[in-house]
Design an enzyme around this catalytic site. Structure first.
Site, mmCIF file in Angstrom:
data_model
loop_
_atom_site.group_PDB
_atom_site.id
_atom_site.type_symbol
_atom_site.label_atom_id
_atom_site.label_comp_id
_atom_site.label_asym_id
_atom_site.label_seq_id
_atom_site.Cartn_x
_atom_site.Cartn_y
_atom_site.Cartn_z
ATOM 1 N N ARG A 209 0.851 -1.191 0.000
ATOM 2 C CA ARG A 209 0.000 0.000 0.000
ATOM 3 C C ARG A 209 0.888 1.242 0.000
ATOM 4 O O ARG A 209 1.954 1.266 0.647
ATOM 5 C CB ARG A 209 -0.895 0.033 1.253
ATOM 6 C CG ARG A 209 -2.048 -0.932 1.219
ATOM 7 C CD ARG A 209 -3.114 -0.564 0.194
ATOM 8 N NE ARG A 209 -4.210 -1.516 0.153
ATOM 9 C CZ ARG A 209 -4.314 -2.551 -0.698
ATOM 10 N NH1 ARG A 209 -3.374 -2.766 -1.598
ATOM 11 N NH2 ARG A 209 -5.367 -3.344 -0.673
ATOM 12 N N HIS A 257 -0.848 -0.002 -9.847
ATOM 13 C CA HIS A 257 -1.551 -0.963 -8.978
ATOM 14 C C HIS A 257 -2.040 -2.178 -9.782
ATOM 15 O O HIS A 257 -3.234 -2.487 -9.798
ATOM 16 C CB HIS A 257 -2.732 -0.278 -8.260
ATOM 17 C CG HIS A 257 -3.150 -1.002 -7.007
ATOM 18 N ND1 HIS A 257 -3.541 -0.355 -5.861
ATOM 19 C CD2 HIS A 257 -3.242 -2.317 -6.716
ATOM 20 C CE1 HIS A 257 -3.863 -1.243 -4.931
ATOM 21 N NE2 HIS A 257 -3.684 -2.460 -5.438
HETATM 22 P P1 NDP Z 1 -1.750 -11.709 4.856
HETATM 23 O O1 NDP Z 1 -2.749 -11.183 5.810
HETATM 24 O O2 NDP Z 1 -1.893 -13.117 4.386
HETATM 25 O O3 NDP Z 1 -0.275 -11.575 5.465
HETATM 26 C C1 NDP Z 1 0.154 -10.468 6.157
HETATM 27 C C2 NDP Z 1 1.577 -10.688 6.660
HETATM 28 O O4 NDP Z 1 2.065 -9.470 7.215
HETATM 29 C C3 NDP Z 1 1.669 -11.753 7.756
HETATM 30 O O5 NDP Z 1 2.824 -12.523 7.619
HETATM 31 C C4 NDP Z 1 1.749 -10.902 9.031
HETATM 32 O O6 NDP Z 1 2.459 -11.512 10.107
HETATM 33 C C5 NDP Z 1 2.547 -9.724 8.527
HETATM 34 N N1 NDP Z 1 2.340 -8.563 9.395
HETATM 35 C C6 NDP Z 1 1.193 -7.908 9.681
HETATM 36 N N2 NDP Z 1 1.398 -6.913 10.561
HETATM 37 C C7 NDP Z 1 2.713 -6.942 10.839
HETATM 38 C C8 NDP Z 1 3.553 -6.183 11.700
HETATM 39 N N3 NDP Z 1 3.065 -5.186 12.451
HETATM 40 N N4 NDP Z 1 4.867 -6.479 11.740
HETATM 41 C C9 NDP Z 1 5.372 -7.504 11.012
HETATM 42 N N5 NDP Z 1 4.634 -8.273 10.173
HETATM 43 C C10 NDP Z 1 3.317 -7.989 10.099
HETATM 44 O O7 NDP Z 1 -1.740 -10.710 3.613
HETATM 45 P P2 NDP Z 1 -1.493 -11.044 2.068
HETATM 46 O O8 NDP Z 1 -0.175 -11.691 1.935
HETATM 47 O O9 NDP Z 1 -2.662 -11.761 1.496
HETATM 48 O O10 NDP Z 1 -1.499 -9.560 1.432
HETATM 49 C C11 NDP Z 1 -0.609 -8.558 1.843
HETATM 50 C C12 NDP Z 1 -1.003 -7.219 1.254
HETATM 51 O O11 NDP Z 1 -0.690 -7.151 -0.141
HETATM 52 C C13 NDP Z 1 -2.498 -6.886 1.271
HETATM 53 O O12 NDP Z 1 -2.907 -6.465 2.546
HETATM 54 C C14 NDP Z 1 -2.576 -5.764 0.234
HETATM 55 O O13 NDP Z 1 -2.384 -4.526 0.865
HETATM 56 C C15 NDP Z 1 -1.417 -6.056 -0.710
HETATM 57 N N6 NDP Z 1 -1.862 -6.429 -2.057
HETATM 58 C C16 NDP Z 1 -1.445 -5.661 -3.125
HETATM 59 C C17 NDP Z 1 -1.819 -6.003 -4.414
HETATM 60 C C18 NDP Z 1 -1.336 -5.232 -5.597
HETATM 61 O O14 NDP Z 1 -1.806 -5.471 -6.714
HETATM 62 N N7 NDP Z 1 -0.415 -4.310 -5.439
HETATM 63 C C19 NDP Z 1 -2.691 -7.158 -4.681
HETATM 64 C C20 NDP Z 1 -3.046 -7.896 -3.496
HETATM 65 C C21 NDP Z 1 -2.650 -7.527 -2.234
HETATM 66 P P3 NDP Z 1 1.896 -12.843 10.809
HETATM 67 O O15 NDP Z 1 2.127 -13.939 9.797
HETATM 68 O O16 NDP Z 1 2.760 -13.014 11.986
HETATM 69 O O17 NDP Z 1 0.458 -12.605 11.109
HETATM 70 C C1 OXD Z 2 -5.701 -6.134 -3.138
HETATM 71 C C2 OXD Z 2 -5.187 -5.149 -4.054
HETATM 72 O O1 OXD Z 2 -5.672 -5.878 -1.932
HETATM 73 O O2 OXD Z 2 -5.521 -5.235 -5.247
HETATM 74 O O3 OXD Z 2 -6.154 -7.195 -3.579
HETATM 75 O O4 OXD Z 2 -4.416 -4.265 -3.681
#
Ligand code: NDP
Ligand code: OXD
Length: 294
Positions: A209, A257
């Site tokens: 993000r 994006h």
């Molecule tokens: P998940 O919820 O599966 O994973 C999140 C990860 O981040 C987990 O490993 C979590 O740790 C870690 N995390 C969360 N908070 C913290 C913190 N404070 N400190 C350290 N680690 C932290 O998310 P996804 O992998 O499915 O997606 C990640 C992001 O990708 C989405 O939220 C979205 O914003 C972005 N995205 C962007 C896209 C694009 O086209 N650019 C498309 C799709 C998604 P833990 O495992 O310990 O819980």
């Molecule tokens: C998502 C994104 O969160 O597109 O899936 O950023």
């Protein structure tokens, strides 16, 4: 709507601002909705994000209590993110951008190059997308480290957890990939202090993000030469405003994006599964923790 029509032609689906009778609305599919609208549906049970992230839903202070929130977890989305991140890392390691610039000035000049094994990629966030991207990078020959909130054990990947291990993680990452969810803890996490802890010449890839990154701090560290470049797919304001300095910065690669885009057919399939689960009183899939914010 095409995917809903194709998969469940009998289901009553409205596109906001059309809603039908407000009391009949039990399930909402949302992306960047107008704040406050969910209060108007007294029987709402679930808000489903059309993407993997839910920050756009949770930033609404008026989510009625008891309403569940779900997100998309989909193999297309996961694989597309993996190939996108891998392409950017490979583009960086082989210095392809410099040949693009050279082509513009008809310059024939060969540079020496590194190989994936020479660089460590640090993946911030080891969730569904981060874990898969990390594994893809590992298979390409990069050394890979990952950072998450809770400790993880992943084969062939060095893992770090929590704030205490963030500095050591950053110090190891020649390429930093942000795949964190946007929460109160992770907002502005890529700023002067953290970015300065990356090794000299590090490259930053933000596909999570825009609010994770402090724009001016990135530019300052690029201009000072501490960082060698950045690929940015997400921005504080999207579309990226015309006057934003990222557009013309020679070391920044901007994409709109598109790192990984929700596939309507497979997303609708899992949304309908959750819709049916609500009707049957069963637990939902891909539920978000409203306390953790992801
Ligand atoms: P998940 O919820 O599966 O994973 C999140 C990860 O981040 C987990 O490993 C979590 O740790 C870690 N995390 C969360 N908070 C913290 C913190 N404070 N400190 C350290 N680690 C932290 O998310 P996804 O992998 O499915 O997606 C990640 C992001 O990708 C989405 O939220 C979205 O914003 C972005 N995205 C962007 C896209 C694009 O086209 N650019 C498309 C799709 C998604 P833990 O495992 O310990 O819980
Ligand atoms: C998502 C994104 O969160 O597109 O899936 O950023």
């Amino acid at each position: 709507m095409d995917a809903f029509r194709a998969q469940r032609p009998d289901l009553e689906v409205y596109v906001y601002p059309e809603t039908g009778p407000a009391e009949a609305v039990e399930f909402v599919l949302a992306w960047n909705h107008p704040r406050g609208i969910f209060k108007s549906f007294p029987n709402l049970k679930c808000i489903a994000s059309t993407g993997a992230g839910v920050d756009h839903i949770l930033r609404d202070p008026d989510i009625p209590e008891g309403v569940q929130i779900t997100r998309i977890v989909d193999e297309h989305l996961t694989r597309d993110m993996g190939t996108f991140v891998a392409s950017l890392a490979l583009q960086h390691v082989r210095g392809l951008q410099s040949y693009k610039d050279a082509q513009r000035s008809h310059t024939w000049k060969q540079h020496t190059y590194l190989r994936p094994k020479d660089l460590t990629v640090g993946v911030m966030g080891l969730g569904v997308l981060g874990r898969h991207a990390a594994e893809q990078l590992r298979q390409l020959g990069f050394k890979v480290h990952g950072w998450s909130r809770s400790p993880k054990l992943l084969e062939g990947i060095g893992t770090y957890a929590g704030e205490e291990e963030l500095d050591a993680f950053l110090a190891s990452a020649n390429i930093l990939v942000c795949l964190l969810p946007l929460t109160e803890e992770t907002a502005n996490i890529l700023y002067k202090e953290t970015l300065s802890k990356l090794p000299q010449g590090a490259y930053v890839i933000n596909v999570a993000r825009g609010e994770h990154l402090v724009d001016e701090d990135l530019i300052e560290l690029l201009d000072k030469g501490h960082l060698s470049g950045a690929s940015l797919d997400v921005f504080r304001e999207e579309p990226l405003p015309e006057e934003h300095p990222f557009w013309n910065h020679p070391a920044i690669f901007v994409t709109p994006h598109i790192a990984s885009v929700t596939n309507p057919a497979s997303a609708v399939k899992q949304i309908l599964e959750n819709y049916d689960r609500i009707r049957r009183g069963q637990p939902l899939e891909n539920l978000v923790s409203q306390t953790k914010g992801y």
